[in-house]
Design a protein around this motif. Sequence first.
Motif, PDB file in Angstrom:
ATOM      1  N   UNK A 141       0.656  -1.194  -0.183  1.00 45.31           N
ATOM      2  CA  UNK A 141       0.096   0.006  -0.021  1.00 45.31           C
ATOM      3  C   UNK A 141       0.974   1.289  -0.049  1.00 45.31           C
ATOM      4  N   UNK A 142       1.963   1.293   0.886  1.00 44.99           N
ATOM      5  CA  UNK A 142       2.890   2.431   0.607  1.00 44.99           C
ATOM      6  C   UNK A 142       3.357   2.682  -0.560  1.00 44.99           C
ATOM      7  N   UNK A 143       3.815   1.816  -1.292  1.00 40.25           N
ATOM      8  CA  UNK A 143       4.468   1.944  -2.431  1.00 40.25           C
ATOM      9  C   UNK A 143       3.469   2.227  -3.775  1.00 40.25           C
ATOM     10  N   UNK A 144       2.422   2.052  -3.407  1.00 42.24           N
ATOM     11  CA  UNK A 144       1.327   2.146  -4.546  1.00 42.24           C
ATOM     12  C   UNK A 144       0.284   3.414  -4.424  1.00 42.24           C
ATOM     13  N   UNK A 145      -0.407   3.561  -5.145  1.00 43.26           N
ATOM     14  CA  UNK A 145      -1.276   4.921  -5.255  1.00 43.26           C
ATOM     15  C   UNK A 145      -2.832   4.190  -4.788  1.00 43.26           C
ATOM     16  N   UNK A 146      -2.903   3.538  -3.741  1.00 43.31           N
ATOM     17  CA  UNK A 146      -3.979   2.588  -3.493  1.00 43.31           C
ATOM     18  C   UNK A 146      -4.353   2.831  -2.135  1.00 43.31           C
ATOM     19  N   UNK A 147      -5.648   3.032  -1.854  1.00 44.40           N
ATOM     20  CA  UNK A 147      -6.282   3.093  -0.468  1.00 44.40           C
ATOM     21  C   UNK A 147      -7.003   1.904  -0.113  1.00 44.40           C
ATOM     22  N   UNK A 148      -6.679   1.281   1.129  1.00 53.07           N
ATOM     23  CA  UNK A 148      -7.165   0.294   1.520  1.00 53.07           C
ATOM     24  C   UNK A 148      -8.469   0.318   2.378  1.00 53.07           C
ATOM     25  N   UNK A 149      -9.669   0.218   2.031  1.00 59.14           N
ATOM     26  CA  UNK A 149     -11.071   0.466   2.818  1.00 59.14           C
ATOM     27  C   UNK A 149     -11.237  -0.612   3.718  1.00 59.14           C
ATOM     28  N   UNK A 150     -11.126  -1.848   3.337  1.00 60.88           N
ATOM     29  CA  UNK A 150     -11.292  -2.922   4.223  1.00 60.88           C
ATOM     30  C   UNK A 150     -10.822  -4.186   3.685  1.00 60.88           C
ATOM     31  N   UNK A 151     -10.339  -5.048   4.595  1.00 59.29           N
ATOM     32  CA  UNK A 151      -9.870  -6.449   4.199  1.00 59.29           C
ATOM     33  C   UNK A 151     -10.248  -7.516   4.959  1.00 59.29           C
ATOM     34  N   UNK A 152     -10.213  -8.909   4.539  1.00 58.79           N
ATOM     35  CA  UNK A 152     -10.424 -10.181   5.345  1.00 58.79           C
ATOM     36  C   UNK A 152      -9.595 -11.206   4.801  1.00 58.79           C
ATOM     37  N   UNK A 153      -8.724 -11.951   5.787  1.00 55.92           N
ATOM     38  CA  UNK A 153      -8.018 -12.777   5.149  1.00 55.92           C
ATOM     39  C   UNK A 153      -8.511 -14.266   5.662  1.00 55.92           C
ATOM     40  N   UNK A 154      -8.891 -15.039   4.839  1.00 57.40           N
ATOM     41  CA  UNK A 154      -9.288 -16.524   5.211  1.00 57.40           C
ATOM     42  C   UNK A 154      -8.092 -17.521   4.991  1.00 57.40           C
ATOM     43  N   UNK A 155      -8.545 -18.630   5.409  1.00 57.95           N
ATOM     44  CA  UNK A 155      -7.242 -19.809   5.217  1.00 57.95           C
ATOM     45  C   UNK A 155      -6.929 -19.841   3.843  1.00 57.95           C
ATOM     46  N   UNK A 156      -8.145 -19.858   2.907  1.00 58.32           N
ATOM     47  CA  UNK A 156      -7.857 -20.202   1.331  1.00 58.32           C
ATOM     48  C   UNK A 156      -8.170 -19.192   0.529  1.00 58.32           C
ATOM     49  N   UNK A 157      -8.341 -17.784   0.913  1.00 55.85           N
ATOM     50  CA  UNK A 157      -8.652 -16.708  -0.021  1.00 55.85           C
ATOM     51  C   UNK A 157      -8.577 -15.455   0.749  1.00 55.85           C
ATOM     52  N   UNK A 158      -8.673 -14.362   0.093  1.00 56.45           N
ATOM     53  CA  UNK A 158      -8.934 -12.912   0.980  1.00 56.45           C
ATOM     54  C   UNK A 158      -9.560 -11.959   0.090  1.00 56.45           C
ATOM     55  N   UNK A 162      -6.114   5.719  -6.755  1.00 59.48           N
ATOM     56  CA  UNK A 162      -5.936   7.090  -7.003  1.00 59.48           C
ATOM     57  C   UNK A 162      -5.743   7.297  -8.511  1.00 59.48           C
ATOM     58  N   UNK A 163      -5.168   6.411  -9.247  1.00 59.80           N
ATOM     59  CA  UNK A 163      -4.773   6.365 -10.597  1.00 59.80           C
ATOM     60  C   UNK A 163      -5.252   5.348 -11.504  1.00 59.80           C
ATOM     61  N   UNK A 164      -5.804   5.717 -12.590  1.00 58.70           N
ATOM     62  CA  UNK A 164      -6.158   4.345 -13.504  1.00 58.70           C
ATOM     63  C   UNK A 164      -5.063   3.278 -13.440  1.00 58.70           C
ATOM     64  N   UNK A 165      -5.339   2.066 -13.168  1.00 57.67           N
ATOM     65  CA  UNK A 165      -4.694   1.146 -13.224  1.00 57.67           C
ATOM     66  C   UNK A 165      -3.583   0.765 -12.072  1.00 57.67           C
ATOM     67  N   UNK A 180      -2.944  -2.750 -10.271  1.00 55.77           N
ATOM     68  CA  UNK A 180      -2.223  -3.717 -10.980  1.00 55.77           C
ATOM     69  C   UNK A 180      -0.970  -3.901 -10.490  1.00 55.77           C
ATOM     70  N   UNK A 181      -0.137  -2.790 -10.175  1.00 58.33           N
ATOM     71  CA  UNK A 181       1.067  -2.809  -9.735  1.00 58.33           C
ATOM     72  C   UNK A 181       1.211  -3.395  -7.943  1.00 58.33           C
ATOM     73  N   UNK A 182       0.209  -2.779  -7.336  1.00 57.85           N
ATOM     74  CA  UNK A 182      -0.354  -3.154  -6.152  1.00 57.85           C
ATOM     75  C   UNK A 182      -0.367  -4.726  -5.886  1.00 57.85           C
ATOM     76  N   UNK A 183      -1.387  -5.022  -6.687  1.00 49.65           N
ATOM     77  CA  UNK A 183      -1.702  -6.562  -6.633  1.00 49.65           C
ATOM     78  C   UNK A 183      -0.475  -7.367  -6.850  1.00 49.65           C
ATOM     79  N   UNK A 184       0.208  -7.124  -7.768  1.00 50.87           N
ATOM     80  CA  UNK A 184       1.557  -7.927  -8.303  1.00 50.87           C
ATOM     81  C   UNK A 184       2.513  -7.893  -7.331  1.00 50.87           C
ATOM     82  N   UNK A 185       2.723  -6.457  -6.609  1.00 47.90           N
ATOM     83  CA  UNK A 185       3.585  -6.582  -5.558  1.00 47.90           C
ATOM     84  C   UNK A 185       3.348  -7.235  -4.328  1.00 47.90           C
TER      85      UNK A 185
END
Length: 155
Positions: free
Chosen positions: A16-33, A40-43, A46-51
């Motif tokens: 999150x710190x390295x990309x222009x994305x705000x995290x509003x909420x999350x949930x981590x489960x044992x087999x998915x998240x 903030x900017x188009x696309x 993609x780099x956030x999820x890749x990282x």
Amino acid sequence: DGRDFIRFTRYLRDSLKRNQVDLLCYCLMSNHFHLLVFQSHKKSIEPFMRSLGTKYATYFNHRYDRVGHLFQGTYRARIIKNDADLLYTSAYIHNNPQNGKSRINPKKYCYSSFPSYLENDDYDFIAKDHLYKILQKTAYIKYVDEKRKERLDLG
């Protein structure tokens, strides 16, 4: 296990710190998240999820002495259409622990952002203001609680 969840959360914060994305909420489960993010900017997603995916897969493969893909296919993303959709999606994510076999109370599930919405201690990586612009804190918590009784589906 708990160590894996903690490591994932650390990588989540770093990405999150390295990309222009705000995290509003999350949930981590044992087999998915689930992640609800605002880009903030188009696309920006993609780099956030890749990282995030690369860091965690590398860690997981090393820890469990395995090779190859960790995640099945690419992540699924959808555009939030309006405030009602944003609220519904966040409630779906926050109530996800209750929907599984274990039926965990989301208020007590520590691998989710919901406890940070309940308490005043502010997780510095959760952008609560996006949801609080729609509903104040108490109203938002009530909304998530009411949605817990429904069988939520993102389709």
